[in-house]
Design a protein around this motif. Structure first.
Motif, PDB file in Angstrom:
ATOM      1  N   PRO A 314      48.229  35.262  34.793  1.00  0.00           N
ATOM      2  CA  PRO A 314      47.093  36.200  34.887  1.00  0.00           C
ATOM      3  C   PRO A 314      47.318  37.180  36.029  1.00  0.00           C
ATOM      4  O   PRO A 314      48.247  37.034  36.826  1.00  0.00           O
ATOM      5  N   PHE A 315      46.446  38.173  36.118  1.00  0.00           N
ATOM      6  CA  PHE A 315      46.467  39.087  37.255  1.00  0.00           C
ATOM      7  C   PHE A 315      46.311  38.260  38.529  1.00  0.00           C
ATOM      8  O   PHE A 315      45.478  37.350  38.596  1.00  0.00           O
ATOM      9  N   PRO A 316      47.135  38.541  39.548  1.00  0.00           N
ATOM     10  CA  PRO A 316      47.187  37.635  40.707  1.00  0.00           C
ATOM     11  C   PRO A 316      45.934  37.594  41.572  1.00  0.00           C
ATOM     12  O   PRO A 316      45.810  36.718  42.425  1.00  0.00           O
ATOM     13  N   PHE A 317      45.008  38.532  41.393  1.00  0.00           N
ATOM     14  CA  PHE A 317      43.794  38.544  42.217  1.00  0.00           C
ATOM     15  C   PHE A 317      42.569  38.376  41.312  1.00  0.00           C
ATOM     16  O   PHE A 317      42.447  39.052  40.283  1.00  0.00           O
ATOM     17  N   VAL A 318      41.679  37.499  41.718  1.00  0.00           N
ATOM     18  CA  VAL A 318      40.465  37.214  40.957  1.00  0.00           C
ATOM     19  C   VAL A 318      39.283  37.318  41.909  1.00  0.00           C
ATOM     20  O   VAL A 318      39.350  36.859  43.062  1.00  0.00           O
ATOM     21  N   GLU A 319      38.194  37.907  41.423  1.00  0.00           N
ATOM     22  CA  GLU A 319      37.004  38.056  42.254  1.00  0.00           C
ATOM     23  C   GLU A 319      36.511  36.697  42.746  1.00  0.00           C
ATOM     24  O   GLU A 319      36.443  35.734  41.984  1.00  0.00           O
TER      25      GLU A 319
END
Length: 655
Positions: A314-319
């Motif tokens: 997944p995208f490496p940054f998550v809220e």
């Protein structure tokens, strides 16, 4: 017996005749050696006499001005030109007495800033010239290394208290790494988004993004610090509608071309950074492998081959989810990994070195828990190694000619722009028109805020003999003073017919500029460049100009600063009015020149010839350019090589 005596007598006679002949030959050669210098002296005196051809035509350039392809160094001969000693300091006169006496109301704020800069610069120059500062720096050399620490640990609370900035005293080195532990905030509505456009009917965009920047030393006061690395993860709100990681640099207050990682892995043939791809994959790419799947699915099923399992990251940054970001300095570029997985690599760009990265700055929608920097250099960075490698007499400038020149080129530079100056010395400053003293080029540099830079600048100036130091403290708003100093030098030191101003990131095709200048009658006043008409000052934003600074609604016609030419009469007018404090100063030096030319045009009976050409490029490089701007040192060398090898002006677009 008698015959033998006769033969002996004849041999003696021959020997005497030979000796007499040798004496006469020696006397003849002696007389000739005394006469030749007198003949040469008389010939040179005739050439120097009033009304001689050299006096009527200060520089004969018809044989050398032309297409670059026609210049042949081996076959072209040049007239002998006497030279004079190198002058290191600008002769620009700035009388500070009117400001010291208190009659300051009549002067603009910029005049007052200039007076202060000259006052401080004068004292600093005395200490530099006397060697006092060099002694002080030598005495402190051992203590400097003590301020360089191997690692730094900053809790988030202390980091925020310091303005979200962490100082890295001695910059980075190969293998240095910085680890940031943080958590992105939840997205929030932005009603005037900067990274997206509002669609029809929308009033806001949900945005979550932050930036991690490695910043460098300030070049001069008033300039923003350069961004050596600008890392911008965009979780939500990007104009593409997808999560994106954007990277860039800001060099000399100009952004480069961005590298955007949008979830697709870099192509197999694309350039890597230390063997790592620039962008890793983090979204499923159905279209990329769909054709292969259709053609091989049945065959794989018949032969019993198992389907290869792929892991989709997944995208490496998550809220609102903790991340561990590590930034490592490699041999070819920066490598960024998140939670132990490589995400992106960004190649180094020309103009910066790792030791310049003296600060880490983080802002945006992110909570910082802690920062840890390790493997930092334990000794203070030195300017000497790079310079010692370049210290070759091959790049030394010749002395100034003792005769008027047709064109003088003044190059604006800053104290720590050594790489830019070396690129010019190795490229267009090697043009035959310069090496033959038909054209003269010099760098104009003010004093830097760091004495280490000033000391190295002094050494560089004394070695290469092509730097003119303008003794005031450098300031972004006072660049205009260097332009006045260029005019003063061209008039008083060289008696140049025409004066060109350019920047140290400008590539100049000297031969074609000379051709364009020669098209104008010599008795005409000239202002040549990429001229702007009816430009209005910006009243808001970063480049805002107040009404106090510029009350008029439009600027006068002005040539863009990267490269323009004025005739000597205009330059004389500028210098004369400056020394009398009658010259209006404005912080934008190219607009200032347009204003001065307009005033000159109004005060004189002669009409200035305005010559406009887009080939004096304001941004980048175009086909058949006269000048190319924003060229990195690497591009400078490339442009020069192409002119020499291909014999045509083609652009080099690498960064």
């Amino acid at each position: 017996m008698k015959q033998s005596k006769l033969e002996a007598l004849m041999a003696v006679s021959r020997l005497k005749l030979f000796r007499v002949a040798m004496i006469l030959l020696f006397l003849y050669l002696l007389l000739m050696s005394l006469e030749i210098p007198l003949i040469l002296k008389d010939t040179l005196d005739e050439e120097d006499a009033p009304g001689s051809s050299l006096d009527r035509h200060p520089i004969t350039i018809d044989e050398v001005v032309g297409d670059f392809a026609k210049i042949d160094k081996a076959s072209t001969s040049f007239p002998q030109v006497y030279t004079k000693e190198y002058k290191k300091v600008s002769g620009l006169v700035f009388d500070e007495m009117p400001f010291a006496n208190g009659s300051r109301d009549e002067f603009s704020e910029l005049h007052k800033v200039a007076a202060l800069a000259f006052s401080v610069g004068k004292n600093l120059w005395k200490e530099l010239d006397s060697g006092k500062i060099l002694v002080e720096l030598d005495n402190k050399a051992e203590n400097l290394s003590e301020s360089c620490i191997h690692s730094i640990m900053k809790p988030g609370q202390e980091f925020r208290r310091n303005g979200r900035t962490m100082v890295i005293p001695c910059g980075l080195t190969l293998g240095s790494q910085i680890t940031v532990i943080g958590k992105p905030y939840w997205s929030h509505p932005e009603y005037e988004p900067k990274i997206a456009l509002l669609r029809e009917g929308e009033t806001s965009v949900m945005v979550s993004q932050f930036t991690v920047e490695l910043q460098g030393l300030k070049t001069v006061d008033g300039e923003d610090p350069p961004r050596i690395l600008h890392l911008n993860p965009r979780l939500k709100g990007d104009f593409s509608g997808r999560p994106v990681i954007e990277q860039n640099t800001c060099y000399r207050m100009q952004w480069g071309s961005a590298l955007r990682c949008e979830g697709w892995k870099s192509d197999a043939g694309e350039e890597t950074v230390d063997g790592q791809v620039k962008c890793e994959k983090w979204i499923h790419d159905d279209d990329n492998h769909s054709q292969e799947s259709k053609s091989t699915w049945w065959l794989n099923r018949l032969i019993g081959r198992k389907t290869k399992l792929t892991v989709e990251w997944p995208f490496p940054f998550v809220e609102d989810k903790l991340f561990v970001l590590t930034l490592r300095a490699g041999l070819e570029g920066f490598h960024i990994s998140v939670d132990g997985r490589h995400v992106t690599s960004f190649p180094y760009r020309t103009g910066f070195s790792l030791e310049d990265a003296t600060g880490l700055f983080i802002k945006g929608d992110v909570y910082i828990h802690s920062i840890f920097a390790a493997s930092l250099p334990t000794s203070h960075p030195s300017f000497a190694p790079q310079r010692h490698l370049e210290m070759s007499t091959k790049w030394k400038a010749p002395n100034l000619p003792d005769k008027p020149v047709h064109l003088f080129i003044g190059i604006l530079s800053a104290g720590n722009h050594f790489a830019e100056r070396m690129a010019l010395r190795k490229s267009w400053m090697q043009h035959q028109l310069i090496t033959s003293l038909n054209v003269v080029a010099r760098f104009f540099v003010a004093l830097h805020g760091r004495n280490e830079v000033n000391v190295e600048l002094m050494k560089e100036a004394e070695f290469f003999r092509d730097i003119v130091i303008v003794p005031y403290m450098d300031n972004y708003d006072l660049v205009v003073l260097k332009t006045v100093a260029i005019c003063e030098f061209g008039i008083h030191e060289l008696a140049a017919n025409y004066i060109m101003k350019c920047d140290d990131d400008t590539f100049v095709r000297i031969d074609v500029v000379m051709k364009e200048v020669k098209k104008i009658r010599q008795d005409k006043s000239l202002y040549m460049g990429n001229i702007n008409y009816y430009h209005r000052p910006l009243r808001h934003g970063k480049w805002a100009v107040t009404y106090e600074e510029w009350p008029e609604e439009e600027y006068p016609p002005y040539a863009n600063g990267p490269g323009y030419v004025v005739s000597s009469d205009i330059a004389k007018y500028i210098v004369s009015n400056f020394e009398k404090h009658n010259l209006r100063l404005f912080k934008m030096e190219d607009v200032s020149m347009g204003m001065w030319v307009e005033n000159f045009n109004k005060s004189m009976t002669a009409t200035v010839e305005y010559v406009h050409s887009v080939k004096f490029c304001q941004f980048g490089c175009i086909e058949d350019y006269f000048t190319a701007h924003y060229q990195s040192p690497k591009q400078m060398i490339c442009l020069w090589d192409r002119l020499q090898l291909q014999r045509k002006p083609t652009c080099c677009n690498m960064r």
